[in-house]
Write a protein that holds these residues in place. Sequence first.
Motif, short mmCIF file in Angstrom:
data_model
loop_
_atom_site.label_atom_id
_atom_site.label_comp_id
_atom_site.label_asym_id
_atom_site.label_seq_id
_atom_site.Cartn_x
_atom_site.Cartn_y
_atom_site.Cartn_z
N ALA A 35 0.85 -1.18 0.00
CA ALA A 35 0.00 0.00 0.00
C ALA A 35 0.89 1.23 0.00
O ALA A 35 2.05 1.17 0.41
CB ALA A 35 -0.91 0.01 1.22
N ALA A 36 0.34 2.33 -0.46
CA ALA A 36 1.03 3.62 -0.45
C ALA A 36 0.00 4.69 -0.09
O ALA A 36 -1.21 4.47 -0.23
CB ALA A 36 1.64 3.92 -1.82
N MET A 37 0.46 5.81 0.36
CA MET A 37 -0.47 6.90 0.64
C MET A 37 -1.14 7.32 -0.67
O MET A 37 -0.49 7.37 -1.71
CB MET A 37 0.26 8.09 1.27
CG MET A 37 0.85 7.78 2.65
SD MET A 37 -0.32 7.10 3.85
CE MET A 37 -1.47 8.46 4.02
N ALA A 38 -2.43 7.58 -0.61
CA ALA A 38 -3.19 7.98 -1.79
C ALA A 38 -2.81 9.41 -2.20
O ALA A 38 -2.40 10.22 -1.36
CB ALA A 38 -4.69 7.89 -1.53
N ASP A 39 -2.97 9.69 -3.46
CA ASP A 39 -2.78 11.04 -3.96
C ASP A 39 -3.75 11.96 -3.23
O ASP A 39 -4.95 11.66 -3.16
CB ASP A 39 -3.04 11.06 -5.47
CG ASP A 39 -3.02 12.46 -6.02
OD1 ASP A 39 -1.94 13.07 -6.04
OD2 ASP A 39 -4.11 12.94 -6.43
N PRO A 40 -3.28 13.08 -2.66
CA PRO A 40 -4.16 13.96 -1.91
C PRO A 40 -5.38 14.44 -2.70
O PRO A 40 -6.50 14.48 -2.17
CB PRO A 40 -3.26 15.14 -1.51
CG PRO A 40 -1.88 14.56 -1.50
CD PRO A 40 -1.88 13.53 -2.60
N ALA A 41 -5.20 14.78 -3.96
CA ALA A 41 -6.33 15.24 -4.78
C ALA A 41 -7.35 14.11 -4.97
O ALA A 41 -8.56 14.35 -4.91
CB ALA A 41 -5.84 15.76 -6.13
N ALA A 42 -6.86 12.89 -5.17
CA ALA A 42 -7.77 11.75 -5.33
C ALA A 42 -8.53 11.49 -4.03
O ALA A 42 -9.72 11.17 -4.04
CB ALA A 42 -6.99 10.51 -5.75
N ALA A 43 -7.85 11.64 -2.90
CA ALA A 43 -8.49 11.45 -1.60
C ALA A 43 -9.61 12.47 -1.39
O ALA A 43 -10.70 12.12 -0.93
CB ALA A 43 -7.45 11.55 -0.48
#
Length: 170
Positions: free
Chosen positions: A89-97
């Motif tokens: 897993a990786a942190m999601a793109d902030p804009a996508a979140a």
Amino acid sequence: MARKKSAQGTPATAALTAAGVPFVQHPYVHDPSAASYGAEAAEALGIDPSRVFKTLMVDVEGRIAVGIVPVSGSLDLKAIAAALGAKKAAMADPAAAQRRTGYVLGGISPLGQRQPSPTVLDSSALALDTVLVSGGRRGLDIELAPADLVRLTNAIAAPISSLAAAKSGP
């Protein structure tokens, strides 16, 4: 299309009200220069950081998921991947979140999201009577029973924080 606030407040508080779940709102004055939204909330409210949980959006092998961990720890990406049956897993793109949840960073609540996502709550929450999570905007936390949080988000509980993973390890 932006989700409108209901008469009850944010989509998170509206979801709790609609479900008949008891909760307490904890507003505080948000400082735009704060380095950590979760730590800011715990400090401003005078609440132990192990009871205040942050909502983090992650990308688990191409799908967005939610990790809810105490602000006193950090999200263990391998642990959340494993909890969801994935390898990484990786942190999601902030804009996508922000698009997926309908909330701004620092105000993402696990409740009332525009598009629900698979959710994992750090298992440390289950030992507490109540936890605090974002109420859907910066400067607002909501307090509720962990069991209600699990039920309303269809969450699974697993040791996904750096503190929980260290405690459960060999």
